[in-house]
Motif scaffolding. Structure first.
Motif, PDB file in Angstrom:
ATOM      1  N   HIS A 111      73.286  49.444  68.838  1.00 42.90           N
ATOM      2  CA  HIS A 111      74.186  50.437  69.130  1.00 42.90           C
ATOM      3  C   HIS A 111      74.171  50.545  70.649  1.00 42.90           C
ATOM      4  O   HIS A 111      75.337  50.789  71.192  1.00 42.90           O
ATOM      5  CB  HIS A 111      73.592  51.599  68.434  1.00 42.90           C
ATOM      6  CG  HIS A 111      74.010  51.703  66.977  1.00 42.90           C
ATOM      7  ND1 HIS A 111      73.916  52.635  66.277  1.00 42.90           N
ATOM      8  CD2 HIS A 111      74.172  50.645  66.257  1.00 42.90           C
ATOM      9  CE1 HIS A 111      74.191  52.328  64.842  1.00 42.90           C
ATOM     10  NE2 HIS A 111      74.589  51.118  64.794  1.00 42.90           N
ATOM     11  N   ASP A 112      72.926  50.503  71.375  1.00 36.65           N
ATOM     12  CA  ASP A 112      73.161  50.808  72.886  1.00 36.65           C
ATOM     13  C   ASP A 112      74.020  49.698  73.467  1.00 36.65           C
ATOM     14  O   ASP A 112      74.696  49.787  74.535  1.00 36.65           O
ATOM     15  CB  ASP A 112      71.636  50.353  73.379  1.00 36.65           C
ATOM     16  CG  ASP A 112      70.757  51.643  73.462  1.00 36.65           C
ATOM     17  OD1 ASP A 112      71.116  52.773  73.024  1.00 36.65           O
ATOM     18  OD2 ASP A 112      69.559  51.675  74.008  1.00 36.65           O
ATOM     19  N   VAL A 136      77.300  50.970  73.216  1.00 35.96           N
ATOM     20  CA  VAL A 136      77.472  51.877  74.201  1.00 35.96           C
ATOM     21  C   VAL A 136      77.530  51.507  75.594  1.00 35.96           C
ATOM     22  O   VAL A 136      78.480  52.028  76.129  1.00 35.96           O
ATOM     23  CB  VAL A 136      76.595  52.886  73.725  1.00 35.96           C
ATOM     24  CG1 VAL A 136      76.502  54.061  74.876  1.00 35.96           C
ATOM     25  CG2 VAL A 136      76.776  53.662  72.362  1.00 35.96           C
ATOM     26  N   LEU A 162      68.611  50.463  60.014  1.00 32.05           N
ATOM     27  CA  LEU A 162      68.131  51.900  60.036  1.00 32.05           C
ATOM     28  C   LEU A 162      67.710  52.270  58.579  1.00 32.05           C
ATOM     29  O   LEU A 162      66.838  53.146  58.580  1.00 32.05           O
ATOM     30  CB  LEU A 162      69.051  52.871  60.777  1.00 32.05           C
ATOM     31  CG  LEU A 162      68.857  54.277  61.033  1.00 32.05           C
ATOM     32  CD1 LEU A 162      67.485  54.114  62.198  1.00 32.05           C
ATOM     33  CD2 LEU A 162      69.820  55.021  61.878  1.00 32.05           C
ATOM     34  N   SER A 192      61.751  60.503  61.015  1.00 34.44           N
ATOM     35  CA  SER A 192      63.112  61.082  60.901  1.00 34.44           C
ATOM     36  C   SER A 192      63.770  61.935  62.173  1.00 34.44           C
ATOM     37  O   SER A 192      64.595  61.647  62.480  1.00 34.44           O
ATOM     38  CB  SER A 192      63.602  61.655  59.567  1.00 34.44           C
ATOM     39  OG  SER A 192      62.700  62.748  59.238  1.00 34.44           O
ATOM     40  N   THR A 193      62.579  62.653  62.408  1.00 34.34           N
ATOM     41  CA  THR A 193      62.706  63.677  63.716  1.00 34.34           C
ATOM     42  C   THR A 193      63.039  62.627  64.876  1.00 34.34           C
ATOM     43  O   THR A 193      63.885  62.908  65.559  1.00 34.34           O
ATOM     44  CB  THR A 193      61.517  64.537  63.845  1.00 34.34           C
ATOM     45  OG1 THR A 193      61.352  65.317  62.643  1.00 34.34           O
ATOM     46  CG2 THR A 193      61.932  65.380  65.011  1.00 34.34           C
ATOM     47  N   ALA A 250      64.225  59.669  65.052  1.00 32.81           N
ATOM     48  CA  ALA A 250      65.716  59.257  64.834  1.00 32.81           C
ATOM     49  C   ALA A 250      66.560  60.068  65.412  1.00 32.81           C
ATOM     50  O   ALA A 250      67.462  59.630  66.176  1.00 32.81           O
ATOM     51  CB  ALA A 250      65.961  58.906  63.552  1.00 32.81           C
ATOM     52  N   CYS A 251      66.504  61.453  65.226  1.00 35.64           N
ATOM     53  CA  CYS A 251      67.408  62.299  65.527  1.00 35.64           C
ATOM     54  C   CYS A 251      67.107  62.611  67.210  1.00 35.64           C
ATOM     55  O   CYS A 251      68.124  62.551  68.033  1.00 35.64           O
ATOM     56  CB  CYS A 251      67.191  63.739  65.004  1.00 35.64           C
ATOM     57  SG  CYS A 251      67.688  63.875  63.609  1.00 35.64           S
ATOM     58  N   ALA A 308      68.744  59.516  69.372  1.00 35.54           N
ATOM     59  CA  ALA A 308      70.246  59.826  69.228  1.00 35.54           C
ATOM     60  C   ALA A 308      70.622  60.598  70.284  1.00 35.54           C
ATOM     61  O   ALA A 308      71.557  60.805  71.042  1.00 35.54           O
ATOM     62  CB  ALA A 308      70.853  60.104  67.923  1.00 35.54           C
ATOM     63  N   GLU A 309      69.994  61.752  70.240  1.00 36.97           N
ATOM     64  CA  GLU A 309      69.955  62.986  71.077  1.00 36.97           C
ATOM     65  C   GLU A 309      69.883  62.654  72.604  1.00 36.97           C
ATOM     66  O   GLU A 309      70.908  62.902  73.457  1.00 36.97           O
ATOM     67  CB  GLU A 309      69.187  64.297  70.674  1.00 36.97           C
ATOM     68  CG  GLU A 309      69.964  65.454  70.426  1.00 36.97           C
ATOM     69  CD  GLU A 309      68.893  66.582  69.902  1.00 36.97           C
ATOM     70  OE1 GLU A 309      67.881  66.095  69.894  1.00 36.97           O
ATOM     71  OE2 GLU A 309      69.539  67.768  69.931  1.00 36.97           O
ATOM     72  N   GLU A 315      70.132  59.641  73.657  1.00 32.93           N
ATOM     73  CA  GLU A 315      71.382  58.677  73.925  1.00 32.93           C
ATOM     74  C   GLU A 315      72.611  59.453  74.503  1.00 32.93           C
ATOM     75  O   GLU A 315      73.406  59.098  75.265  1.00 32.93           O
ATOM     76  CB  GLU A 315      71.571  57.710  72.954  1.00 32.93           C
ATOM     77  CG  GLU A 315      70.418  56.866  72.460  1.00 32.93           C
ATOM     78  CD  GLU A 315      70.258  55.499  73.646  1.00 32.93           C
ATOM     79  OE1 GLU A 315      71.100  55.169  73.998  1.00 32.93           O
ATOM     80  OE2 GLU A 315      69.267  55.098  73.060  1.00 32.93           O
ATOM     81  N   VAL A 316      72.881  60.604  73.596  1.00 39.58           N
ATOM     82  CA  VAL A 316      73.944  61.083  73.905  1.00 39.58           C
ATOM     83  C   VAL A 316      73.824  61.916  75.098  1.00 39.58           C
ATOM     84  O   VAL A 316      74.908  61.832  75.973  1.00 39.58           O
ATOM     85  CB  VAL A 316      74.395  62.318  72.756  1.00 39.58           C
ATOM     86  CG1 VAL A 316      75.446  62.975  73.140  1.00 39.58           C
ATOM     87  CG2 VAL A 316      74.541  61.520  71.599  1.00 39.58           C
ATOM     88  N   LEU A 317      72.905  62.613  75.610  1.00 42.56           N
ATOM     89  CA  LEU A 317      72.496  63.213  76.978  1.00 42.56           C
ATOM     90  C   LEU A 317      72.733  62.238  77.828  1.00 42.56           C
ATOM     91  O   LEU A 317      73.284  62.462  78.681  1.00 42.56           O
ATOM     92  CB  LEU A 317      71.052  63.800  76.716  1.00 42.56           C
ATOM     93  CG  LEU A 317      70.577  64.393  77.971  1.00 42.56           C
ATOM     94  CD1 LEU A 317      71.674  65.802  78.269  1.00 42.56           C
ATOM     95  CD2 LEU A 317      69.146  64.930  77.962  1.00 42.56           C
ATOM     96  N   LEU A 341      74.709  59.569  77.890  1.00 44.93           N
ATOM     97  CA  LEU A 341      75.915  59.440  78.109  1.00 44.93           C
ATOM     98  C   LEU A 341      76.601  60.523  79.009  1.00 44.93           C
ATOM     99  O   LEU A 341      77.282  60.182  79.823  1.00 44.93           O
ATOM    100  CB  LEU A 341      76.518  59.479  76.762  1.00 44.93           C
ATOM    101  CG  LEU A 341      78.028  58.915  76.529  1.00 44.93           C
ATOM    102  CD1 LEU A 341      77.994  57.362  76.965  1.00 44.93           C
ATOM    103  CD2 LEU A 341      78.339  58.901  75.128  1.00 44.93           C
TER     104      LEU A 341
END
Lengths: 342, 342
Positions: B100-101, B104, B133, B153-154, B156-157, B160-161, B163-165, B167
């Motif tokens: 995914h990276d 992106v 995943l 699972s935490t 994983a969140c 992603a958080e 990566e969005v930050l 960005l």
């Protein structure tokens, strides 16, 4: 699959999703609260993108199915709200798939609004989808049922597999009916099946009921996607929330196209190859011509017939349950999905 | 964080990952078998893409950490191979993130080979990432530890958080050191921490050991990413598996750049804004000039110093453990990561 009678077509105008909505109304309000809570993040872009999708007005059919399945099986909601949590997780899995689908399909529109990727870019759509999937898993873990986790994590794999398969058969007129059915079973029906199956699992129902609700969900999902694929050549953008002809413009080989191709003349076949494989002259005029071929070969009508057969199988799967308001609402939900196609 | 002594710099040339590799060799061979098995699918494109990434020769540091952490805590491997399964799941989570990276970041290269998206397209990279995943979660579920599932699972969140930050702070010279540290803690260190933490969890260790290994992983991850970000302005493509200057060309604001900007003259600041924010004149010449500014302001040296501090904290976290070959190998692993930057 046993021989099943077609749904009674005279019922279709009365078919309604309203009984289901009414029955799970209070639980869905808790699901919606949890959705908003779990879409939250200090990283601003996450709730922005998530809210855009959440507000864009999907029917939330999948979480309603989870709630109804759990309640029909007598789930005891005095302690942990497991059905609300799993319903939320199912909706997040679906939302994550939509975000990634839009990137893969390069879609401009989603449910009649600009797709998230048009507003925040492909990058945010990929990553926010990952975040929502992660949150779905966290909430499932919180419920604590290993069997429900198994069902939903398996569904996550199967959905992705179905999407990759769809990608690899796209723009290929050699796609068979079997290929197509495998795609829709994986990418759509698997999540409907899992959404229904986790209800009886957390209600500690017997295996017959678990199997029955999984089968119900699977066949409802198949019917739902068949109708969707027919509507892509027949409905209006308003009813569909996307543009008519999207599948055509993307070169997606759906059942109507497979049937029209099989039944077409050599000239028709050449047309389908040119537009779907070579992607030449994919114009509005070509779409009109394609719709003419679908009509001439009865491809749309026969796709709807297939959907009715899957719908009838879904309803037959509920035979193991006593009559109840929930059972009746689940039957109505099938008829509602089928009626969209008429 | 307590005051920690810097790592002994004289050790760095002897630092080696070899003791860790040797200790977990047999278990890693089982992890690799499981990776190949779980990357399998009837949908051809999935194993093709997965194999490309798997073969491209990452060090598999994360799964080695899971194995070593579990074994150091006396995990009983006579029944379920839980540590092998969790190690595999950690590697798949990492692989999914890489796929995914690359989409992106629009990267062309990954570990010195063409990125998967250059060979199979962005679409397959997104969807195969989703599949991996999903498989990671299935395998974790199979292990059956709700607490390990919660940790992963935490993570994983949080990834992603992060990566969005990353960005949302990209191409913005107002990015603070705190923003940067939050990005690397989330996108990199969180998975190192989770990889280490699940070892003592499935070994049923006490809370002090679980906390110690989580802290070790978190600080090792921070050190690892700091070194990586320094290497982007200093290493060779061969050592790095990517091109020097990738972060610069993508407008990623990393610690060396933040430091050089803070310490720079008005003219230097104007240069950073022009290339990182306006994305103007992002040429090889500009990269050379940027590297000159990093040198002049000691930004690279001070980034490495930060990495050493985090590395020392990682090692200090292991104090609760008795001396053992595993403990010694985990200490060496930190020194190996730090030594990459020299």
């Amino acid at each position: 699959m046993s021989v099943v009678p077609p749904l009674n077509e005279t019922n279709k105008s009365q078919a309604s999703i309203q009984p289901l909505i009414d029955l799970v109304k209070q639980d869905m309000s808790r699901v919606n609260d949890l959705i908003l809570e779990k879409a939250g993040s200090d990283v601003e872009m996450i709730p922005e993108v998530a809210k855009h999708l959440i507000d864009s007005g999907g029917k939330r059919l999948r979480p309603m199915l989870t709630l109804a399945a759990a309640n029909m099986c007598g789930y005891d909601d005095t302690t942990s709200a497991g059905h609300v949590k799993l319903a939320m997780a199912v909706e997040f899995m679906h939302t994550a798939t939509l975000l990634h689908d839009d990137v893969v399909d390069e879609s401009d529109m989603r449910r009649g609004k600009l797709a998230a990727r048009m507003l925040w870019g492909n990058q945010a759509s990929v990553l926010v989808g990952d975040f929502l999937l992660g949150q779905a898993f966290r909430v499932m873990v919180d419920v604590g049922s290993i069997r429900a986790l198994d069902v939903l994590s398996t569904a996550a794999c199967v959905i992705a597999e179905g999407e990759v398969l769809q990608l690899s058969v796209a723009q290929n007129m050699k796609t068979t009916v079997d290929d197509y059915m495998q795609v829709i079973r994986s990418k759509t029906a698997a999540l409907f099946a899992a959404a229904c199956e986790v209800g009886p699992i957390i209600a500690a129902s017997d295996e017959a009921k678990i199997t029955a609700l999984r089968d119900y969900g699977m066949e409802l999902g198949n019917a739902f996607q068949l109708i969707d694929d027919a509507l892509d050549y027949g409905g209006s953008a308003a009813a569909l929330g996307k543009n008519v002809g999207d599948d055509f413009r993307e070169g997606k080989i759906t059942l109507p196209v497979i049937m029209a191709y099989e039944r077409g003349s050599e000239e028709d076949k050449a047309f389908w190859k040119r537009v779907m494989e070579e992607r030449k002259d994919v114009t509005d005029g070509a779409l009109d011509f394609a719709m003419g071929l679908l009509k001439k070969t009865n491809a749309l009508e026969d796709t709807l017939k297939q959907a009715r057969t899957h719908g009838a199988t879904a309803i037959a799967a509920l035979d193991v349950f006593e009559d109840s308001a929930y059972k009746s609402a689940l039957i109505d939900a099938v008829e509602f999905c089928i009626a969209r196609g008429h």
